[in-house]
Design an enzyme around this catalytic site. Structure first.
Site, PDB file in Angstrom:
ATOM      1  N   GLY A   1      70.304  18.113  20.250  1.00  0.00           N
ATOM      2  CA  GLY A   1      69.328  19.148  20.589  1.00  0.00           C
ATOM      3  C   GLY A   1      69.308  20.254  19.555  1.00  0.00           C
ATOM      4  O   GLY A   1      69.796  20.083  18.431  1.00  0.00           O
ATOM      5  N   ALA A   2      68.725  21.401  19.949  1.00  0.00           N
ATOM      6  CA  ALA A   2      68.513  22.530  19.019  1.00  0.00           C
ATOM      7  C   ALA A   2      67.808  22.003  17.767  1.00  0.00           C
ATOM      8  O   ALA A   2      68.229  22.253  16.642  1.00  0.00           O
ATOM      9  CB  ALA A   2      69.832  23.217  18.667  1.00  0.00           C
ATOM     10  N   LEU A   3      66.733  21.258  18.002  1.00  0.00           N
ATOM     11  CA  LEU A   3      66.080  20.536  16.908  1.00  0.00           C
ATOM     12  C   LEU A   3      65.463  21.492  15.889  1.00  0.00           C
ATOM     13  O   LEU A   3      64.932  22.534  16.245  1.00  0.00           O
ATOM     14  CB  LEU A   3      64.991  19.610  17.460  1.00  0.00           C
ATOM     15  CG  LEU A   3      65.442  18.546  18.463  1.00  0.00           C
ATOM     16  CD1 LEU A   3      64.311  17.564  18.731  1.00  0.00           C
ATOM     17  CD2 LEU A   3      66.685  17.807  18.017  1.00  0.00           C
ATOM     18  N   HIS A   4      65.553  21.101  14.628  1.00  0.00           N
ATOM     19  CA  HIS A   4      64.975  21.883  13.544  1.00  0.00           C
ATOM     20  C   HIS A   4      64.249  20.924  12.595  1.00  0.00           C
ATOM     21  O   HIS A   4      64.156  19.718  12.862  1.00  0.00           O
ATOM     22  CB  HIS A   4      66.051  22.695  12.823  1.00  0.00           C
ATOM     23  CG  HIS A   4      67.244  21.879  12.416  1.00  0.00           C
ATOM     24  ND1 HIS A   4      67.160  20.828  11.526  1.00  0.00           N
ATOM     25  CD2 HIS A   4      68.551  21.929  12.814  1.00  0.00           C
ATOM     26  CE1 HIS A   4      68.350  20.287  11.364  1.00  0.00           C
ATOM     27  NE2 HIS A   4      69.215  20.923  12.142  1.00  0.00           N
TER      28      HIS A   4
ATOM     29  N   GLY B   1      65.069  19.522   9.953  1.00  0.00           N
ATOM     30  CA  GLY B   1      65.844  18.347   9.537  1.00  0.00           C
ATOM     31  C   GLY B   1      65.654  17.202  10.532  1.00  0.00           C
ATOM     32  O   GLY B   1      65.452  16.046  10.148  1.00  0.00           O
ATOM     33  N   HIS B   2      65.701  17.541  11.836  1.00  0.00           N
ATOM     34  CA  HIS B   2      65.478  16.504  12.852  1.00  0.00           C
ATOM     35  C   HIS B   2      64.028  16.009  12.798  1.00  0.00           C
ATOM     36  O   HIS B   2      63.761  14.812  12.952  1.00  0.00           O
ATOM     37  CB  HIS B   2      65.755  17.060  14.248  1.00  0.00           C
ATOM     38  CG  HIS B   2      67.167  17.495  14.475  1.00  0.00           C
ATOM     39  ND1 HIS B   2      67.533  18.810  14.598  1.00  0.00           N
ATOM     40  CD2 HIS B   2      68.312  16.773  14.585  1.00  0.00           C
ATOM     41  CE1 HIS B   2      68.836  18.888  14.795  1.00  0.00           C
ATOM     42  NE2 HIS B   2      69.339  17.673  14.779  1.00  0.00           N
TER      43      HIS B   2
ATOM     44  N   ASP C   1      75.454  14.624   7.350  1.00  0.00           N
ATOM     45  CA  ASP C   1      76.733  14.222   7.953  1.00  0.00           C
ATOM     46  C   ASP C   1      77.137  12.892   7.320  1.00  0.00           C
ATOM     47  O   ASP C   1      77.091  11.836   7.961  1.00  0.00           O
ATOM     48  CB  ASP C   1      76.576  14.104   9.467  1.00  0.00           C
ATOM     49  CG  ASP C   1      76.291  15.452  10.100  1.00  0.00           C
ATOM     50  OD1 ASP C   1      77.131  16.359   9.979  1.00  0.00           O
ATOM     51  OD2 ASP C   1      75.211  15.617  10.694  1.00  0.00           O
TER      52      ASP C   1
ATOM     53  N   VAL D   1      67.674  17.711   4.476  1.00  0.00           N
ATOM     54  CA  VAL D   1      66.557  18.653   4.280  1.00  0.00           C
ATOM     55  C   VAL D   1      67.165  20.026   4.016  1.00  0.00           C
ATOM     56  O   VAL D   1      68.120  20.435   4.686  1.00  0.00           O
ATOM     57  CB  VAL D   1      65.655  18.704   5.531  1.00  0.00           C
ATOM     58  CG1 VAL D   1      64.490  19.667   5.312  1.00  0.00           C
ATOM     59  CG2 VAL D   1      65.140  17.313   5.854  1.00  0.00           C
TER      60      VAL D   1
ATOM     61  N   SER E   1      71.845  22.996  12.896  1.00  0.00           N
ATOM     62  CA  SER E   1      71.652  23.771  14.134  1.00  0.00           C
ATOM     63  C   SER E   1      72.550  24.993  14.124  1.00  0.00           C
ATOM     64  O   SER E   1      72.279  25.977  14.810  1.00  0.00           O
ATOM     65  CB  SER E   1      71.991  22.905  15.349  1.00  0.00           C
ATOM     66  OG  SER E   1      71.217  21.737  15.310  1.00  0.00           O
TER      67      SER E   1
HETATM   68  O1  PAF Z   1      74.867  14.218  14.403  1.00  0.00           O
HETATM   69  C1  PAF Z   1      74.826  14.546  15.602  1.00  0.00           C
HETATM   70  O2  PAF Z   1      74.013  15.358  16.026  1.00  0.00           O
HETATM   71  C2  PAF Z   1      75.804  13.906  16.584  1.00  0.00           C
HETATM   72  O3  PAF Z   1      77.047  13.719  16.011  1.00  0.00           O
HETATM   73  C3  PAF Z   1      75.271  12.602  17.208  1.00  0.00           C
HETATM   74  C4  PAF Z   1      75.090  11.509  16.173  1.00  0.00           C
HETATM   75  C5  PAF Z   1      73.950  12.865  17.912  1.00  0.00           C
HETATM   76  C6  PAF Z   1      76.275  12.081  18.256  1.00  0.00           C
HETATM   77  O4  PAF Z   1      76.477  13.002  19.267  1.00  0.00           O
END
Ligand code: PAF
Length: 288
Positions: A28-31, A33-34, A151, A177, A187
């Site tokens: 969640g807390a999408l930005h 990058g998501h 990551d 990004v 986030s």
């Molecule tokens: O990268 C993340 O946001 C988390 O580690 C993931 C892959 C959603 C697993 O909880």
């Protein structure tokens, strides 16, 4: 397109499934990058496919004293952003849906690669990540799953899990990004004050400075990045370095000074109360 919200597995499985299914897993807390991950998922799934975004703050991957309680929870905004980026479904299960009966007794173990770098600083973190990723892959049953290269160690471990445990899914890495000033989107950036942010920029600057020494080889890359971080340790607030490492992306062990081929220059540091990570991919030519 209207994005459907599924709060549990029953709701998710009741939705019609169409074409290739791509999943983007998030806490969640999408930005932006998501949003980039979701747009790429849309592109790869195609107009007849289906894009599922999972939103679940996974308690299993937070250690004691980490920011589980203050981790931002913004589901309404997340659904909106996912919709605008082209998601068909947001799957946002509750903790007792993902972990009925509390913490699972049987977990996925990340092995030695999960104990290096991020894993050394955050014991058990990658076991928690892989366990929830395995569960979310089973629950959503995608053809492909997309993860950010920011990551890098997580992405490498998920690829490894899919290969070692025969998950029938294609794992796709998507480039990091960055904001205009080069800060990698996260986030956690929302916790940074203006002064924190000025210090935080030294992370990407260290990586770029290291990358600029590519031709001179691994030792020069490490040295150049280190100079920037040493100076950043004297800033206010200081950049408190956790690790700077130049590793083989296959197993996250340090590369030798005569290394040729792929490598990841990775950094983790605390600025104020916020822990940040960043990395760049490098390719070293043959060394004479
Ligand atoms: O990268 C993340 O946001 C988390 O580690 C993931 C892959 C959603 C697993 O909880």
């Amino acid at each position: 397109m209207i994005t459907q919200l599924a709060r549990d597995a029953e709701e998710l499985h009741a939705l019609p499934r169409q074409g290739r299914r791509a999943v983007v897993m998030t806490m969640g807390a999408l930005h932006e990058g998501h949003a980039t991950l979701v747009r790429e998922a849309r592109r790869l799934a195609g107009p007849d496919g289906q894009v599922v975004v999972t939103v679940f703050v996974n308690p299993l991957q937070f250690g004691p004293g980490e920011d589980l309680d203050r981790y931002p929870r913004t589901l309404d905004a997340d659904v909106l952003l996912a919709e605008q980026a082209g998601a068909d479904v947001v799957f946002a299960p509750a903790a007792d849906e993902v972990y009925p009966g509390g913490e699972p007794q049987v977990r996925v173990t990340a092995g030695p690669m999960g104990e290096r770098l991020e894993g050394a600083s955050r014991p058990g973190h990658f076991d928690g990540v892989l366990t929830v990723v395995a569960k979310l892959l089973h629950l959503t049953g995608p053809d492909l799953a997309l993860f950010g290269q920011k990551d890098a160690q997580q992405l490498a471990l998920i690829r490894r899990m899919a290969r070692d445990l025969n998950f029938p899914v294609e794992i796709v890495g998507v480039p990091t990004v960055r904001e205009g000033d080069n800060l990698a989107l996260s986030s956690r950036n929302r916790y940074l004050s203006d002064a924190d942010r000025a210090s935080a920029l030294e992370l990407s600057r260290a990586l770029l400075t290291g990358a600029a020494a590519l031709e001179a080889g691994p030792a020069a890359v490490r040295r150049s990045a280190r100079v920037v971080l040493d100076a950043a340790a004297a800033m206010e607030p200081p950049v408190v370095l956790d690790y700077l490492a130049l590793v083989d992306p296959a197993d996250f062990t340090e590369v030798a000074d005569d290394h040729s081929g792929e490598a990841v220059l990775a950094v983790a540091a605390r600025v104020g109360t916020t822990r940040l990570i960043d990395n760049v991919h490098l390719t070293f030519g043959e060394r004479r």
